[in-house]
Enzyme design. Sequence first.
Site, PDB file in Angstrom:
ATOM      1  N   SER A  91      61.827 -90.911  -0.471  1.00  0.00           N
ATOM      2  CA  SER A  91      60.387 -90.609  -0.406  1.00  0.00           C
ATOM      3  C   SER A  91      59.651 -90.932  -1.707  1.00  0.00           C
ATOM      4  O   SER A  91      59.639 -92.065  -2.143  1.00  0.00           O
ATOM      5  CB  SER A  91      60.227 -89.151  -0.006  1.00  0.00           C
ATOM      6  OG  SER A  91      58.897 -88.856   0.242  1.00  0.00           O
ATOM      7  N   ASP A 241      53.165 -93.234  -0.740  1.00  0.00           N
ATOM      8  CA  ASP A 241      54.379 -92.977  -1.519  1.00  0.00           C
ATOM      9  C   ASP A 241      55.453 -94.008  -1.145  1.00  0.00           C
ATOM     10  O   ASP A 241      55.167 -94.981  -0.426  1.00  0.00           O
ATOM     11  CB  ASP A 241      54.854 -91.529  -1.336  1.00  0.00           C
ATOM     12  CG  ASP A 241      55.518 -91.284   0.008  1.00  0.00           C
ATOM     13  OD1 ASP A 241      55.193 -92.008   0.966  1.00  0.00           O
ATOM     14  OD2 ASP A 241      56.362 -90.373   0.101  1.00  0.00           O
ATOM     15  N   ASP A 243      57.954 -94.239   0.899  1.00  0.00           N
ATOM     16  CA  ASP A 243      58.274 -94.530   2.297  1.00  0.00           C
ATOM     17  C   ASP A 243      57.064 -94.389   3.204  1.00  0.00           C
ATOM     18  O   ASP A 243      57.191 -94.428   4.435  1.00  0.00           O
ATOM     19  CB  ASP A 243      59.424 -93.635   2.780  1.00  0.00           C
ATOM     20  CG  ASP A 243      59.081 -92.146   2.708  1.00  0.00           C
ATOM     21  OD1 ASP A 243      58.265 -91.770   1.845  1.00  0.00           O
ATOM     22  OD2 ASP A 243      59.612 -91.379   3.524  1.00  0.00           O
TER      23      ASP A 243
HETATM   24 MG    MG Z   1      57.617 -89.763   1.587  1.00  0.00          MG
END
Ligand code: MG
Length: 445
Positions: A91, A241, A243
Site C-alpha cells: 500500500s 498511494d 496501490d
Molecule cells: Mg493502499
Amino acid sequence: MKLFGSSGIRGITNKEVTVDLALKVGLALGGTKKSAVIGRDPRIAGEMIEHALISGMVSAGCDVMRIGLVTTPTLAHAARNFDCGVMVTASHNPSEYVGIKLWNPDGMAFDSTQQEEIEEAIALARNLNHVEWNRIGSITTGNNAVREHLEMILHNVKQVKVMVDMKVKPASLRVVLDCGCGAGGTITPYLLREMGCDVITLNAQPDGYFPARNPEPNDANLGLLKRAVKEFDADLGIAQDGDADRMMAVDENGVFVTGDEMLAIFAGYECKAGGTLVVPVDTSMTVDDALPDSSVIRTRVGDVYVAEEIKRTGADFGGEPSGSWIFPRISYCPDGIYAAARLIGIVQDTGLSELRKRLPQYPTKRGTVVCDNEKKGHVMNVVRSELETFGTITDIDGVRVEMDEGWLLVRPSGTEPKIRITAEARTCVDELYYVGEEIVKEALV
Ligand code: MG
C-alpha cells in the site's frame, strides 16, 4: 501467531515477509479455494512474493490467473469471477515493505475468521497439503482486468451523472494527477482522458523504489502536486498511494484537501437524506456537523472495519480520512480510481475550494510518537487511567476521550511501531494534543 494486521500481511522484505511465508500462505489458501486471481503493485519484491504464492496455491490444487501489475481495486474487481483474489502490496508503506492482502469475490477483504484459518494452518503446519502430480492447478495470464475495471467505472460515473443531472456531458476539467510511481499509473490517466479531462500526469510510471515521493498521499508528500496545480492553472489535483486504493486531492488554489473534508464532501453527495455514513473513530466532528440529516456510525480504524460495517448496515457510503473511500454501489473495496472519477463529476459543477468553504471547520492536530510494539500495551494502560479523569472514555479502538471543548484519541498503530494521537477542539487544539503527547512520552520513560 499473528500474521495479519488490519491491512493483511505486511512487513519488511526478506525479514518479516519472506518467500517461505508466502509459499505457506499459498498452500493454506490453495487448499480451501478452487480458483484465484493474483496481482501486484510495483514493489521490488512483488514478483518474488507473487511466484512463491502461486507455487503454493497451484501445488495445493488451485487454478491461478495472473493479471500482473495492477492497482488493488482492479484486483478486487477481478476477484468477482474467482473464489478469491490475492494482491501483493504494501500500500502506502515505504519501498522496503511488501505485503499480501486477500479478497473475497464481493470486494471485501478477508475477515478475521478467514485470516485466522490461514494463520492456524501455518502455525500448526496443518492443511498445507500438496496434491497428486496430475491434480496441480493451472497458471494462466489475464489481460483484460484493467480494461474491465475502467469500463465499470465509466459506466457507473455516467449513471451517477444521469441520476444527478439527467444528462451526461464529458468532463472538461484540467486535472494534474500524481500517481506517486504506484500502480495507479496503469489505469487512472487513461480513465480520466476517456472521461474528457485534460490530464497532466506526474510520476505515472510505476517504480518500486518510489523515487518521486513517499507513496503515502498526505499533505507533506504532495509539494510537487500542489505547485503543479497552480503552475498549470488546473481545476484540481489528484494523488494516489502505491496501490491506488487511497486517493487524496488538492484544490484549484494548490491547497491540500484534508481527509475529513474529502469524507464530508463525498458523503454530502453519496448519503441520502436520513441515510447512514460509516467512519472510523478518529474522524472529525466536521463530518457529523456537515451531515445533520444522516446518522454517522464510528468503527475501529482500518478500512476493512469500515467496509464490514457498511455491508452489515447497508450504509450509503463510508471512508477513512487517510484517503480510503468506499462506494458500496460499486464495491466494498476502497477504490482510488473510482473516487477520482467521482470527484471530477462533483468538481465539474462546484469548485473544490468552494466545497471546502461550505464545511464547518475545527482545528485538528494529528501526530505520532515512536513506540516499540512490545511497549504499546503498557503505554495504553497508562493513557487509559490518565484520560479517564478528563471526560467520557470510548475504547472501540485505542482510547478516545470526549470533552466539552473537543475530543482526544490515543491509539497504537496497527502496522507500525508508533502511537497515534489525534486531537480536535473548538479552540485550543495544540493544548489538547500536547496533553495526549505528554502522557504517552511519560509512560515511555
Ligand atoms: Mg493502499
